[in-house]
Design an enzyme around this catalytic site. Structure first.
Site, PDB file in Angstrom:
ATOM      1  N   LYS A  46      -4.256  14.513  10.421  1.00  0.00           N
ATOM      2  CA  LYS A  46      -3.968  13.173   9.913  1.00  0.00           C
ATOM      3  C   LYS A  46      -2.825  13.345   8.924  1.00  0.00           C
ATOM      4  O   LYS A  46      -3.017  13.911   7.846  1.00  0.00           O
ATOM      5  CB  LYS A  46      -5.217  12.588   9.242  1.00  0.00           C
ATOM      6  CG  LYS A  46      -4.960  11.241   8.559  1.00  0.00           C
ATOM      7  CD  LYS A  46      -6.247  10.667   8.000  1.00  0.00           C
ATOM      8  CE  LYS A  46      -5.962   9.513   7.061  1.00  0.00           C
ATOM      9  NZ  LYS A  46      -7.176   8.961   6.454  1.00  0.00           N
ATOM     10  N   TRP A  47      -1.625  12.926   9.306  1.00  0.00           N
ATOM     11  CA  TRP A  47      -0.400  13.171   8.520  1.00  0.00           C
ATOM     12  C   TRP A  47      -0.138  11.937   7.672  1.00  0.00           C
ATOM     13  O   TRP A  47       0.288  10.909   8.175  1.00  0.00           O
ATOM     14  CB  TRP A  47       0.759  13.443   9.484  1.00  0.00           C
ATOM     15  CG  TRP A  47       2.063  13.809   8.858  1.00  0.00           C
ATOM     16  CD1 TRP A  47       2.717  13.147   7.863  1.00  0.00           C
ATOM     17  CD2 TRP A  47       2.899  14.926   9.198  1.00  0.00           C
ATOM     18  NE1 TRP A  47       3.902  13.771   7.561  1.00  0.00           N
ATOM     19  CE2 TRP A  47       4.041  14.867   8.371  1.00  0.00           C
ATOM     20  CE3 TRP A  47       2.794  15.958  10.131  1.00  0.00           C
ATOM     21  CZ2 TRP A  47       5.075  15.793   8.449  1.00  0.00           C
ATOM     22  CZ3 TRP A  47       3.830  16.885  10.208  1.00  0.00           C
ATOM     23  CH2 TRP A  47       4.951  16.807   9.369  1.00  0.00           C
ATOM     24  N   ASP A  48      -0.385  12.084   6.365  1.00  0.00           N
ATOM     25  CA  ASP A  48      -0.310  10.931   5.463  1.00  0.00           C
ATOM     26  C   ASP A  48       1.037  10.889   4.734  1.00  0.00           C
ATOM     27  O   ASP A  48       1.807  11.882   4.738  1.00  0.00           O
ATOM     28  CB  ASP A  48      -1.470  11.018   4.455  1.00  0.00           C
ATOM     29  CG  ASP A  48      -2.019   9.654   4.078  1.00  0.00           C
ATOM     30  OD1 ASP A  48      -1.262   8.672   4.150  1.00  0.00           O
ATOM     31  OD2 ASP A  48      -3.198   9.590   3.698  1.00  0.00           O
ATOM     32  N   ASP A  92     -10.863  14.821   5.310  1.00  0.00           N
ATOM     33  CA  ASP A  92      -9.716  14.150   4.690  1.00  0.00           C
ATOM     34  C   ASP A  92      -9.280  14.908   3.438  1.00  0.00           C
ATOM     35  O   ASP A  92      -9.507  16.121   3.303  1.00  0.00           O
ATOM     36  CB  ASP A  92     -10.102  12.676   4.411  1.00  0.00           C
ATOM     37  CG  ASP A  92      -8.918  11.725   4.449  1.00  0.00           C
ATOM     38  OD1 ASP A  92      -8.163  11.684   3.455  1.00  0.00           O
ATOM     39  OD2 ASP A  92      -8.727  11.040   5.469  1.00  0.00           O
ATOM     40  N   ASP A  93      -8.660  14.204   2.528  1.00  0.00           N
ATOM     41  CA  ASP A  93      -8.048  14.755   1.316  1.00  0.00           C
ATOM     42  C   ASP A  93      -9.049  15.581   0.496  1.00  0.00           C
ATOM     43  O   ASP A  93     -10.248  15.342   0.552  1.00  0.00           O
ATOM     44  CB  ASP A  93      -7.555  13.555   0.486  1.00  0.00           C
ATOM     45  CG  ASP A  93      -6.497  13.916  -0.519  1.00  0.00           C
ATOM     46  OD1 ASP A  93      -6.262  15.117  -0.743  1.00  0.00           O
ATOM     47  OD2 ASP A  93      -5.912  12.984  -1.080  1.00  0.00           O
ATOM     48  N   ASP A  98      -5.821   0.818   5.132  1.00  0.00           N
ATOM     49  CA  ASP A  98      -6.896   1.334   4.283  1.00  0.00           C
ATOM     50  C   ASP A  98      -7.993   0.295   4.112  1.00  0.00           C
ATOM     51  O   ASP A  98      -9.105   0.618   3.684  1.00  0.00           O
ATOM     52  CB  ASP A  98      -6.345   1.722   2.901  1.00  0.00           C
ATOM     53  CG  ASP A  98      -5.714   3.108   2.911  1.00  0.00           C
ATOM     54  OD1 ASP A  98      -5.790   3.789   3.947  1.00  0.00           O
ATOM     55  OD2 ASP A  98      -5.143   3.507   1.872  1.00  0.00           O
ATOM     56  N   ARG A 158       1.511   6.886  -7.037  1.00  0.00           N
ATOM     57  CA  ARG A 158       0.240   7.591  -6.873  1.00  0.00           C
ATOM     58  C   ARG A 158       0.364   9.014  -7.430  1.00  0.00           C
ATOM     59  O   ARG A 158      -0.067   9.973  -6.816  1.00  0.00           O
ATOM     60  CB  ARG A 158      -0.200   7.631  -5.401  1.00  0.00           C
ATOM     61  CG  ARG A 158      -1.703   7.774  -5.232  1.00  0.00           C
ATOM     62  CD  ARG A 158      -2.117   8.193  -3.844  1.00  0.00           C
ATOM     63  NE  ARG A 158      -3.562   8.138  -3.711  1.00  0.00           N
ATOM     64  CZ  ARG A 158      -4.258   8.764  -2.774  1.00  0.00           C
ATOM     65  NH1 ARG A 158      -3.639   9.481  -1.862  1.00  0.00           N
ATOM     66  NH2 ARG A 158      -5.552   8.673  -2.716  1.00  0.00           N
ATOM     67  N   TRP A 208      -0.081  -3.195   0.926  1.00  0.00           N
ATOM     68  CA  TRP A 208      -1.194  -2.257   1.031  1.00  0.00           C
ATOM     69  C   TRP A 208      -2.505  -3.042   1.206  1.00  0.00           C
ATOM     70  O   TRP A 208      -2.739  -4.025   0.510  1.00  0.00           O
ATOM     71  CB  TRP A 208      -1.261  -1.372  -0.222  1.00  0.00           C
ATOM     72  CG  TRP A 208      -2.430  -0.435  -0.161  1.00  0.00           C
ATOM     73  CD1 TRP A 208      -2.561   0.655   0.637  1.00  0.00           C
ATOM     74  CD2 TRP A 208      -3.640  -0.537  -0.914  1.00  0.00           C
ATOM     75  NE1 TRP A 208      -3.781   1.247   0.442  1.00  0.00           N
ATOM     76  CE2 TRP A 208      -4.469   0.534  -0.518  1.00  0.00           C
ATOM     77  CE3 TRP A 208      -4.113  -1.435  -1.877  1.00  0.00           C
ATOM     78  CZ2 TRP A 208      -5.728   0.740  -1.060  1.00  0.00           C
ATOM     79  CZ3 TRP A 208      -5.368  -1.230  -2.414  1.00  0.00           C
ATOM     80  CH2 TRP A 208      -6.162  -0.144  -2.002  1.00  0.00           C
TER      81      TRP A 208
HETATM   82  C1  GLA Z   1      -4.422   7.391   1.941  1.00  0.00           C
HETATM   83  C2  GLA Z   1      -5.009   7.173   3.324  1.00  0.00           C
HETATM   84  C3  GLA Z   1      -6.512   7.227   3.250  1.00  0.00           C
HETATM   85  C4  GLA Z   1      -6.927   8.580   2.682  1.00  0.00           C
HETATM   86  C5  GLA Z   1      -6.277   8.813   1.341  1.00  0.00           C
HETATM   87  C6  GLA Z   1      -6.514  10.228   0.861  1.00  0.00           C
HETATM   88  O1  GLA Z   1      -4.722   6.340   1.093  1.00  0.00           O
HETATM   89  O2  GLA Z   1      -4.567   5.950   3.852  1.00  0.00           O
HETATM   90  O3  GLA Z   1      -7.091   7.029   4.515  1.00  0.00           O
HETATM   91  O4  GLA Z   1      -6.564   9.585   3.593  1.00  0.00           O
HETATM   92  O5  GLA Z   1      -4.859   8.620   1.396  1.00  0.00           O
HETATM   93  O6  GLA Z   1      -5.956  10.476  -0.373  1.00  0.00           O
END
Ligand code: GLA
Length: 736
Positions: A476-478, A366-367, A548, A443, A199
């Site tokens: 954005k599919w995480d 985002d989130d 990230d 997480r 990471w």
């Molecule tokens: C991951 C993604 C980040 C962001 C966070 C949101 O870590 O890589 O870019 O979207 O989740 O919780």
């Protein structure tokens, strides 16, 4: 056994009569007299044949041979010695595990009666369009393996896969299934290059000599992973970035995978890859088939740089969803680093207005917008808008984003749940788990068992609803953790390990179905950064999140590793705040822009903190980027100076497909002892064309001509005046 061989010979006679088939896309030929198959395209020839025992033998993989050159597999090698047995000397194109084979097999099976011996011989083949299919069968049992081959006309990259079909009357367990085995010419003269990471530190470039024994690149995580990328390159020891022979390849699979590079006792080098055999055991019912992922591989004599460019070309013209003409990536803004989970309507609108003012084309929230998602401890799985943050739903924000001239994107992490979520409370059995065992969290989240039909249906419906009810252009599919306790207790014990395949097939299935129903949607594959990047997911998503780690200096190394295998068009790179959260390193805004402009540009800074001069710089560089992005995203990349290994400098150059434009990015880590920056010599230009140089940022020696030939820029080069620490320059070269 005899009957099978006779059948094989008969089929040869029938199908062989078809003779040469010129495929539209590359050439596939079968030579009846020598019983050899030959695939020729671009600068590559790939050949294999059937020997007198009915075994498939690899014959040749390298620079293109003469049309009339004959290759022969006719005779199986004589036994070497009693210890190693003949089977280990044969360069088997695709083998069953049986008959005393000691290397990675193509396929290994356990039958219900305890038999585990599988010996595959040729039965038949067919050529349909550009695809060659070769059917093998066990010498006694009704297990068939269909090998598929296709050579790409542009790059000479060969795609291979295998489909295992159980025609017996009982289920069998497939314990290993590779897509392909590739043989290199017998030699000790090889170095393996591969990518590793973790990471926030993806894509380290590693090299090690190929020596007797085996190197295994893999993921056992249920997902692609960032610990190794499913990519390899093997070079001759004297090959480097710009010259020499390199074989390279990549697996199109987003689950647990393995690529093994073996050198045996007689210096044969095999590279095999497919499903990871660790904990693998796919129950294949009577009548059913199991298809492996595709394994793409190529060869060049023009060094690692060309190997990368061939991969990039394949991805742009054959892999990405919009291939062969992928849309240029829009400049996007993403809210994550600015607001984290604290998203709400006024806050996002304020950011959107500022983003639009500098030329951003896509605004991504985002989130944090759904369920009870105020931290990473709750809410995942509940894909309903959080009404405290967005009292009137997402529409007012999306409408405002549209009025500002941008399209709208949204973050989702569909395959995950927090234990503290309505979904998990309602369906505690929907996750991967083993009865009575702990449910390990990562997480604070658990992995939904997407192999289950009900979970698959639920996720498709949730995403479909989101896209149907809102005008969303981009997801954005995480995917923010790896698997643990990969159990599937609801099915019979001997079927539970099918989860390794069925989960990924359903993941692909959802992406396919969503794209079909919402044809305008674009998707980014993200997994805590670059944890889910492979040719399988690239076929269904338009871009990937690189890391990230958005520190613009760290990114130079991460991006250099990325481009070994993956196209800069898919490489998302945001300009974020300084000092960075990663290293507390301060970098100028221009440096941060230039680092990100080598891929697909995005912004992730907190624009509320920017000063007027920051907006002016950003406006100028976003406009510059838009003018050069076709060259950067879809041109040819030359890695001129590598940032690997603690280098003080790095430089990349992108050249447009028609060679009319080039852009050079150069970075200096720190000046020492008054050394000037090394003269940068460009590559890939038309030597006879005239190019005018223009500084986008930075200065060069005043004696430099403003216009000179491609030959001049490639040989005399250019002296950049870069001094100090963390300096950057960008130059444009345009044909006159
Ligand atoms: C991951 C993604 C980040 C962001 C966070 C949101 O870590 O890589 O870019 O979207 O989740 O919780």
């Amino acid at each position: 056994m005899h009957a099978v061989r006779t059948l094989g010979a008969m089929l040869f006679a029938v199908i062989g009569a078809i003779g040469t088939a010129r495929a539209a896309d590359g050439s596939v030929r079968f030579d009846e007299s020598s019983k050899t198959f030959r695939l020729d395209a671009a600068k590559v020839t790939y050949a294999f044949g059937v020997d007198d025992k009915g075994q498939l033998q690899s014959l040749y993989w390298g620079p293109r041979l003469g049309v009339s050159d004959r290759l022969s597999a006719a005779v199986a090698p004589a036994p070497g010695d009693a210890i190693d047995g003949n089977i280990n000397r044969v360069r088997q194109e695709y083998s069953g595990w049986g008959s005393g084979l000691y290397y990675e097999p193509g396929v290994k099976i356990t039958f219900p009666d305890g038999n585990r011996d599988l010996v595959l011989h040729y039965v038949s083949h067919s050529i349909k369009g550009s695809i060659l299919s070769v059917v093998l069968k066990d010498i006694e049992r009704a297990i068939l393996v269909t090998l598929e081959y296709e050579i790409d006309a542009d790059t000479g990259i060969v795609r291979r896969s295998a489909t295992i079909t159980n025609r017996t009357s009982t289920p069998v367990i497939v314990e290993q299934a590779n897509a392909a085995t590739w043989f290199l010419p017998r030699s000790r003269d090889y170095t393996l290059r591969f990518l590793s990471g973790r990471w926030a530190a993806e894509n380290s470039v590693n090299e090690r000599p190929v020596q007797p024994g085996k190197t295994v690149l893999e993921s056992r995580r249920g997902t692609t992973g960032m610990q190794n990328a499913p990519w390899f390159a093997v070079r001759r020891n004297d090959a480097n970035e710009t010259q020499g022979q390199v074989w390279f390849g990549s697996l199109a699979w987003s689950g647990s995978w393995q690529i093994a590079v073996e050198q045996d006792q007689i210096e044969q080098v095999r590279i095999s890859g497919g499903f990871n055999p660790f904990d693998f055991g796919y129950k294949l019912d009577a009548g059913a088939s199991l298809a492996t992922p595709s394994f793409y591989a190529g060869v060049t004599t023009d060094g690692i740089g060309e190997a990368s460019r061939l991969m990039h070309r394949l991805e742009l013209t054959k892999i990405l969803p919009q291939a062969p003409n992928p849309r240029l990536r829009p400049v996007l803004y993403n809210s994550w680093e600015a607001t984290e989970f604290k998203v709400d309507e006024p806050g996002q609108i304020a950011l959107a207005e500022k983003a639009a003012s500098i030329g951003v084309e896509r605004f991504v929230m985002d989130d944090g917008w759904f369920g009870a998602r105020n931290t990473d401890k709750a809410g995942l799985g509940d894909w309903v808008v959080n009404r405290q943050k967005f009292p009137n739903g997402l529409k007012p924000l999306i409408d405002r984003v549209h009025v500002l001239g941008m399209d709208f994107g949204l973050w989702v992490e569909p395959e995950m749940v927090n234990a503290d979520s309505d979904l998990y409370r309602a369906h505690p059995d929907w996750i991967l788990h083993m009865t009575g065992r702990p449910r390990t969290e990562g997480r604070n989240q658990l992995v939904l068992n997407l192999a289950r039909a009900d979970v698959r249906a639920y996720l498709f419906d949730a995403l479909d609803k989101l896209l149907s009810e809102n005008d969303i252009a981009f997801l954005k599919w995480d995917y923010n953790r790896s698997w643990s306790e990969p159990g599937w207790p609801e099915v019979a014990p001997d079927q539970q390990k099918n989860v390794y395949v069925d989960f990924i097939r359903n993941y692909y299935g959802i992406l396919e179905k969503l794209r079909k129903k919402h044809p305008k949607i674009e998707i980014e594959s993200c997994s805590s950064g670059g944890g889910r990047i492979d040719l399988g997911v690239m076929h269904l998503t338009d871009e990937v999140w690189t890391s990230d780690n958005t520190d613009a200096f760290d990114r130079l190394r991460i991006q250099d590793g990325f481009t070994q295998a993956w196209t800069p068009a898919a490489m998302m790179a945001w300009v974020t705040d300084s000092p960075t959260w990663v290293n507390n390193r301060a970098l100028s805004l221009e440096y941060r822009f230039l680092s990100s402009m080598q891929g697909s540009l995005g912004l992730g800074a907190n624009l509320n903190k920017w000063q007027p001069q920051d907006f002016a710089t950003a406006r100028r560089l976003v406009a510059e980027y838009k003018a050069m992005r076709k060259t950067v995203q879809q041109g040819r990349l030359y890695r001129l100076i590598s940032p690997q290994g603690g280098s003080e400098q790095s430089a990349t150059e992108s050249v447009s497909a028609d060679r009319a434009h080039a852009v050079l990015f150069a970075f200096l880590h720190s000046s020492t002892e008054k050394y000037p920056y090394p003269t940068v010599r460009l590559q890939g230009l038309d030597p006879d064309a005239k190019y005018r140089v223009r500084a986008i940022k930075g200065k060069f020696d005043e004696r430099t001509p403003t216009t000179a030939s491609g030959a001049y820029w490639m040989n005399a080069g250019i002296d950049l005046l870069l001094r100090g620490d963390f300096q950057a320059a960008a130059l444009a070269f345009d044909e006159e």
